[in-house]
Write an enzyme that holds these catalytic residues in place. Structure first.
Site, short mmCIF file in Angstrom:
data_model
loop_
_atom_site.label_atom_id
_atom_site.label_comp_id
_atom_site.label_asym_id
_atom_site.label_seq_id
_atom_site.Cartn_x
_atom_site.Cartn_y
_atom_site.Cartn_z
N ARG A 95 0.75 -1.21 0.14
CA ARG A 95 0.03 0.14 0.09
C ARG A 95 0.82 1.23 0.03
NH1 ARG A 95 -1.51 2.08 4.56
NH2 ARG A 95 -2.12 0.15 5.51
N TYR A 147 -17.26 14.78 -17.72
CA TYR A 147 -17.58 13.38 -17.24
C TYR A 147 -18.51 13.15 -16.16
CZ TYR A 147 -17.07 8.74 -15.76
OH TYR A 147 -17.62 7.59 -15.13
N ASP A 221 -8.02 17.44 -16.29
CA ASP A 221 -8.15 15.96 -16.67
C ASP A 221 -7.62 15.87 -18.11
OD1 ASP A 221 -9.45 13.65 -17.50
OD2 ASP A 221 -11.08 13.85 -16.15
N LYS A 246 -8.03 4.28 -19.92
CA LYS A 246 -8.37 4.89 -21.37
C LYS A 246 -7.15 4.53 -22.02
CE LYS A 246 -12.59 6.33 -19.87
NZ LYS A 246 -12.32 6.19 -18.39
C1 LIG Z 1 -12.71 12.54 -18.81
C2 LIG Z 1 -12.73 11.25 -17.76
N1 LIG Z 1 -12.05 11.49 -16.53
C3 LIG Z 1 -12.35 10.51 -15.41
C4 LIG Z 1 -12.70 9.42 -15.88
C5 LIG Z 1 -12.77 8.47 -14.72
O1 LIG Z 1 -12.06 7.24 -14.89
P1 LIG Z 1 -12.18 5.93 -14.33
O2 LIG Z 1 -13.19 5.19 -14.83
O3 LIG Z 1 -10.74 5.28 -14.76
O4 LIG Z 1 -12.52 5.95 -12.77
C6 LIG Z 1 -13.28 9.33 -16.97
C7 LIG Z 1 -14.29 7.78 -17.13
O5 LIG Z 1 -14.54 7.10 -16.45
C8 LIG Z 1 -13.70 10.32 -17.82
O6 LIG Z 1 -13.96 10.06 -19.10
N1 LIG Z 2 -21.46 3.13 -15.06
C1 LIG Z 2 -20.28 4.09 -14.97
C2 LIG Z 2 -20.24 4.71 -16.51
C3 LIG Z 2 -18.81 4.71 -16.61
S1 LIG Z 2 -18.63 5.95 -17.94
C4 LIG Z 2 -16.85 5.70 -18.63
C5 LIG Z 2 -16.11 6.83 -19.28
N2 LIG Z 2 -15.68 7.63 -18.36
C6 LIG Z 2 -16.89 7.25 -20.45
O1 LIG Z 2 -16.94 8.62 -20.44
O2 LIG Z 2 -17.48 6.59 -21.23
C7 LIG Z 2 -20.43 5.24 -14.17
O3 LIG Z 2 -21.69 5.60 -13.70
O4 LIG Z 2 -19.42 5.58 -13.45
#
Ligand SMILES: Cc1ncc(COP(=O)(O)O)c(C=O)c1O
Ligand SMILES: N[C@@H](CCSC[C@H](N)C(=O)O)C(=O)O
Length: 431
Positions: A95, A147, A221, A246
């Site tokens: 950790r 997001y 981000d 991603k």
């Molecule tokens: C622009 C952006 N930032 C952060 C996240 C969060 O990443 P994670 O799904 O790895 O927690 C996502 C998608 O999930 C995203 O599309």
């Molecule tokens: N059920 C998930 C959806 C994840 S979306 C993942 C990604 N960031 C995208 O933009 O497609 C949630 O509610 O977090």
């Protein structure tokens, strides 16, 4: 390596050449002499390679490797034995630190132009550890196109932690200015935004925030661009983070988050939270992420080349396409000035939710899936999927079109992708 140091940098390299980096502090904290004799790194900005080389060339990181293995070993262990009750080794508990993760963090720091990188369990945990810098009563300014999960966490902070969250149109610096105050702690930018692909002027906003709010940190981000295409820390941001799920990993086989900072003290604070909360990336996932990053440039170049073709095709067919590689994008020039390419995510509207659903459900190659940055192409309707957690009335206030389709272009043959998309658009009656 020495041959490279003799090279004269181009004007562009000179302009971009960051300071020569010391090893990541996470490594110096655990510093050891390597048991193999490694060539010394020239302490000069000239040791920087071009982005494609930097993705694949994992520099000696200072982490001991008794066998000089070509692929970084997976230290699949929770604990490390100590030589005595009082002498701590460089690692004691995964950790707190793990050699596989340290290798990865050192490599990511280089790619992100960061002094220190932290590899953690997801993109959301990246934002979570950053948000722990904000105390009750302090304020966050974030975009109004973000997001869905980011919006959810910010709403949680407002409702449970008494943190004030403002949403602004981050394409317009004048909409940010009145929201800044001595209480502002974070200004959070997504650029390009998910899913409307809007661009924020990182240097201008960072300049404004730093000049007016001495306590505030500019956080970017950078998930949509990846460090291959954009380096916010060089543009004035204080913190950059990515969903490593991603582009960085590229294969949708792990969840990961990555945070990079320029300031050592800030890095120490964030590392404290990682250790305290236990969100450090697991050894196997660290290995997978490091492996994925090595092909980032190849994947991104191909995905981007196909995305440009697909954006052109859709625009020619008369759709309203949002993609910063199109001259019609309102911030085409701004994006060019802060990045090395438009990336491989675009969105477009059909004018009807029913038609959009039909398009999404009629493709074969394009998987109906959330996420992006994978080698496979994906199609989604953000309002039904990735952004469904944003209440419908808020989506409406923020002008997020319900019929929006998001395309995330993979590495398949672009002709196959275009044929499949055209077929789906025809079935849906859009052509
Ligand atoms: C622009 C952006 N930032 C952060 C996240 C969060 O990443 P994670 O799904 O790895 O927690 C996502 C998608 O999930 C995203 O599309
Ligand atoms: N059920 C998930 C959806 C994840 S979306 C993942 C990604 N960031 C995208 O933009 O497609 C949630 O509610 O977090």
């Amino acid at each position: 390596m020495t041959a490279h140091t003799d090279e004269k940098p181009s004007a562009q390299q000179k302009q971009q050449a960051p300071q020569a980096q010391p090893p990541s502090p996470s490594l110096t904290a655990h510093s050891v002499q390597s048991s193999v004799s490694l060539p010394p790194l020239p302490a000069s900005p000239l040791r920087r390679y071009r982005p494609a080389t930097e993705c694949v060339y994992v520099e000696p990181s200072g982490v001991r490797d008794a066998y000089n293995s070509s692929s970084v070993p997976i230290y699949q262990t929770a604990t490390f034995k100590q030589s005595s009750a009082t002498e701590m080794g460089e690692y004691d508990y995964s950790r707190s630190g793990n050699p596989t993760r340290s290798h990865l963090e050192s490599h990511l720091a280089k790619l992100m132009r960061a002094k220190r990188a932290l590899a953690i369990s997801s993109g959301m945990s990246a934002l979570d550890i950053i948000a722990r810098l904000v105390k009750a009563g302090e304020e966050i300014v974030a975009g109004d196109d973000i997001y869905g999960g980011t919006n959810r966490l910010l709403t949680f902070l407002r409702e449970h932690n008494n943190i004030i969250v403002h949403h602004a149109d981050t394409t317009n610096i004048e909409s940010i200015t009145p929201l800044l105050s001595p209480k502002t702690r974070l200004v959070l930018l997504e650029t390009p935004t998910n899913p409307l692909i809007k661009i924020a002027d990182i240097p201008a906003i960072a300049g404004l925030v730093h000049a007016t709010c001495p306590n505030a940190l500019v956080v970017v981000d950078n998930t949509m661009m990846s460090p291959y295409l954009q380096n916010p820390l060089e543009l004035g941001a204080d913190i950059v983070y990515h969903s490593g799920t991603k582009y960085l990993s590229g294969h949708h086989d792990l969840m990961a988050g990555v945070v990079g900072v320029k300031d050592e003290a800030l890095g120490d604070k964030l590392y404290f939270v990682v250790n305290a909360t236990g969100c450090g990336l697991a050894p196997f996932d660290s290995f997978l992420l490091l492996r994925g990053v090595k092909t980032l440039s190849v994947r991104m170049e191909r995905q981007q080349a196909s995305a440009i073709r697909i954006a052109d095709y859709l625009e020619e067919k008369g759709f309203k396409v949002r993609y910063p590689g199109l001259k019609s994008h309102p911030q085409y020039e701004l994006h060019r000035s802060i990045s090395r390419g438009p990336g491989a995510v675009l969105s477009f509207e059909t004018g009807s939710v029913e038609k959009s659903e039909r398009v999404v459900e009629s493709t074969r190659l394009w998987a109906i899936s959330v996420s992006f940055g994978c080698v496979n192409s994906l199609i989604s309707m953000p309002c039904r999927m990735s952004h469904a957690s944003i209440p419908a009335h808020v989506r409406k206030e923020r002008a997020l079109p319900e019929d929006l389709i998001r395309l995330c272009i993979g590495i398949e043959d672009a002709d196959d992708l275009l044929e499949d998309l055209e077929n789906a658009l025809t079935i849906a009656g859009c052509l």
